[in-house]
Design an enzyme around this catalytic site. Structure first.
Site, PDB file in Angstrom:
ATOM      1  N   HIS A 179       9.589  45.478 -16.611  1.00 30.55           N
ATOM      2  CA  HIS A 179       8.156  45.655 -16.906  1.00 30.55           C
ATOM      3  C   HIS A 179       7.932  45.196 -18.343  1.00 30.55           C
ATOM      4  O   HIS A 179       8.830  45.268 -19.176  1.00 30.55           O
ATOM      5  CB  HIS A 179       7.812  47.147 -16.752  1.00 30.55           C
ATOM      6  CG  HIS A 179       6.361  47.473 -16.821  1.00 30.55           C
ATOM      7  ND1 HIS A 179       5.671  47.545 -18.018  1.00 30.55           N
ATOM      8  CD2 HIS A 179       5.455  47.784 -15.861  1.00 30.55           C
ATOM      9  CE1 HIS A 179       4.422  47.885 -17.776  1.00 30.55           C
ATOM     10  NE2 HIS A 179       4.250  48.033 -16.471  1.00 30.55           N
TER      11      HIS A 179
ATOM     12  N   ASP B  92      14.804  52.614 -18.259  1.00 30.66           N
ATOM     13  CA  ASP B  92      13.404  52.867 -17.913  1.00 30.66           C
ATOM     14  C   ASP B  92      13.395  53.469 -16.508  1.00 30.66           C
ATOM     15  O   ASP B  92      13.606  52.779 -15.517  1.00 30.66           O
ATOM     16  CB  ASP B  92      12.635  51.552 -17.959  1.00 30.66           C
ATOM     17  CG  ASP B  92      11.196  51.669 -17.445  1.00 30.66           C
ATOM     18  OD1 ASP B  92      10.815  52.758 -16.968  1.00 30.66           O
ATOM     19  OD2 ASP B  92      10.476  50.656 -17.506  1.00 30.66           O
TER      20      ASP B  92
ATOM     21  N   GLN C 226       9.883  54.048 -12.521  1.00 27.80           N
ATOM     22  CA  GLN C 226       9.730  53.779 -11.093  1.00 27.80           C
ATOM     23  C   GLN C 226      10.762  54.515 -10.242  1.00 27.80           C
ATOM     24  O   GLN C 226      10.556  54.723  -9.049  1.00 27.80           O
ATOM     25  CB  GLN C 226       9.833  52.273 -10.838  1.00 27.80           C
ATOM     26  CG  GLN C 226       8.677  51.473 -11.393  1.00 27.80           C
ATOM     27  CD  GLN C 226       7.348  51.826 -10.765  1.00 27.80           C
ATOM     28  OE1 GLN C 226       7.272  52.134  -9.571  1.00 27.80           O
ATOM     29  NE2 GLN C 226       6.293  51.789 -11.545  1.00 27.80           N
TER      30      GLN C 226
ATOM     31  N   LYS D 245       3.429  59.125 -12.396  1.00 26.64           N
ATOM     32  CA  LYS D 245       4.055  58.537 -11.215  1.00 26.64           C
ATOM     33  C   LYS D 245       4.771  59.591 -10.368  1.00 26.64           C
ATOM     34  O   LYS D 245       5.370  59.268  -9.343  1.00 26.64           O
ATOM     35  CB  LYS D 245       5.029  57.432 -11.630  1.00 26.64           C
ATOM     36  CG  LYS D 245       4.352  56.278 -12.374  1.00 26.64           C
ATOM     37  CD  LYS D 245       5.311  55.170 -12.700  1.00 26.64           C
ATOM     38  CE  LYS D 245       4.701  54.160 -13.659  1.00 26.64           C
ATOM     39  NZ  LYS D 245       3.579  53.401 -13.080  1.00 26.64           N
TER      40      LYS D 245
ATOM     41  N   CYS E 259       2.615  43.529 -14.389  1.00 27.96           N
ATOM     42  CA  CYS E 259       3.222  43.645 -15.732  1.00 27.96           C
ATOM     43  C   CYS E 259       4.698  43.265 -15.693  1.00 27.96           C
ATOM     44  O   CYS E 259       5.529  43.869 -16.387  1.00 27.96           O
ATOM     45  CB  CYS E 259       3.042  45.049 -16.296  1.00 27.96           C
ATOM     46  SG  CYS E 259       1.335  45.494 -16.620  1.00 27.96           S
TER      47      CYS E 259
END
Length: 412
Positions: free
Chosen positions: A129, A206, A209, A232, A370
């Site tokens: 991202h 990261d 997700q 999320k 993104c």
């Protein structure tokens, strides 16, 4: 798996009762919400916590002797412990509340600006991202460090052998996502973390997700930094968490100056507070932190293994149905992936498909998500992305498939 078989093991209709928004209509059709990779929906249990905070103990924390302040402080610090337990962090002060994943990444990048030296190298994956690319480019501009990219293949999987080749004793930092937001690929982060540590490089993952689908154990992973966002994971926007191993958080300088992050202040010298307050300048999103903990409690009560199993069945069902449509191209067919499908139909622009789906009450994401380097790799302007959550149903997928077919017919 058939809808009937699945229904015996996962009561999605009961779960859906917790989400008021799923009862609304869009453009005259019942809402089908397939944009969960961008932001998930929020259950009543979390909304109730938000209302309770502002109705009963809204006050600033850590500073007041009065009862409301003490109550808010207790709830906020309990929320920190809830996150600690969820991620299995060793210590509560290794949990830093942020405004989201992007904030957490920038906090770490800013800190390494005082550590990284000219000519040293940092590695980032090809499927990141923008929020896990741009801060590191800015860091390289500040320090003279070099950014190298771990490539991926046509299936949307990182090429591990090439990672091994570019990793060296000069590598100081490795950054990658646990799960690709554009492709759904689950990366082999444990393997990459261990290899990076063999050359004494630090690793930031990261987890934005991954966190809605996979319960990360930061001690088992051995990761140095792990970042997530509440929005999320059935929580509110504007709040997230940076997990950092204590030894690294002690090394990094504060990201912002102000109240809360100080021990003493005079015009001659300021000394900084200990962890976690060193990185939490100013009044935080108190309600957001408390509501995030409530969202984690909600999801854990359902069970992450149950959530992942059900979502995997939704993914397989939708992928099978989509592949029956002539001209369909799915991007990202890794052997391990979460409930995300990025696709295009030959000759049609993804924006046009997404617009027509919205007219039929179906919310998907279109564009480069993104993650423009991924789109450049596949030589496309973008994709249609359908991302599923545990409150979605097989019936909604059936509606989605019919809508895609109708959109294709209208656009050709």
């Amino acid at each position: 798996m058939s809808q009937q078989t699945q229904a015996t093991t996962f009561d999605v209709e009961r779960i859906r009762e917790d989400f008021p928004i799923l009862k609304r209509s869009v453009n005259g059709y019942p809402l089908v919400y397939f944009d969960n990779a961008a932001t998930s929906q929020t259950p009543k249990q979390v909304m109730d916590v938000i209302v309770d905070y502002y109705s009963n103990y809204n006050a600033n924390i850590h500073r007041g002797v009065h009862s409301l302040s003490q109550e808010a402080t207790d709830k906020y610090e309990q929320a920190r412990k809830t996150v600690q337990q969820h991620l299995n962090a060793e210590k509560a002060h290794e949990i830093i509340f942020t405004s989201g994943t992007t904030h957490g990444i920038n906090l770490v990048a800013n800190g390494f600006a005082s550590i990284l030296k000219e000519g040293e190298e940092i590695l980032v994956s090809a499927m990141e991202h923008h929020s896990n690319i741009v801060p590191w480019q800015m860091l390289c501009e500040k320090t003279g460090a070099k950014l190298k990219v771990i490539p991926m293949n046509d299936r949307g999987e990182l090429i591990y052998s090439e990672f091994e080749e570019i990793l060296s004793p000069n590598t100081k930092l490795v950054f990658l996502n646990h799960v690709s937001n554009a492709l759904g690929t689950v990366n082999p982060i444990k393997k990459i973390i261990d290899k990076a540590h063999s050359v004494n490089a630090a690793v930031l993952i990261d987890g934005a997700q991954a966190a809605p689908h996979i319960k990360a154990d930061v001690q088992e992973l051995g990761v140095d930094f792990y970042v997530i966002s509440a929005h999320k994971m059935c929580g509110p926007t504007g709040v997230g968490v940076l997990y950092g191993r204590e030894e690294w958080l002690e090394k990094l300088p504060p990201y912002q100056g102000g109240g809360e992050m100080i021990a003493t202040v005079s015009f001659e010298k300021t000394t900084y507070a200990g962890l976690p307050h060193k990185f939490e300048a100013g009044t935080p999103n108190i309600c957001g932190g408390i509501a995030f903990a409530a969202a984690l409690d909600y999801m854990n009560a359902i069970g992450f293994s149950e959530i992942a199993g059900y979502e995997q069945e939704l993914l397989e069902y939708a992928a099978k149905k989509l592949k029956e449509i002539e001209g369909m191209k799915i991007y990202g067919e890794a052997s391990e992936k979460t409930a995300v499908i990025s696709f295009n139909i030959e000759g049609l622009h993804p924006y046009d498909i997404g617009t027509l789906l919205d007219k039929m009450g179906i919310a998907v994401r279109t564009g480069h998500h993104c993650a423009q380097p991924i789109m450049d790799f596949f030589k496309i302007p973008g994709t249609v992305r359908a991302s599923f959550s545990f409150y979605n149903t097989f019936g909604e997928i059936d509606r989605f498939i019919e809508a895609v077919k109708k959109a294709k017919m209208m656009l050709q």
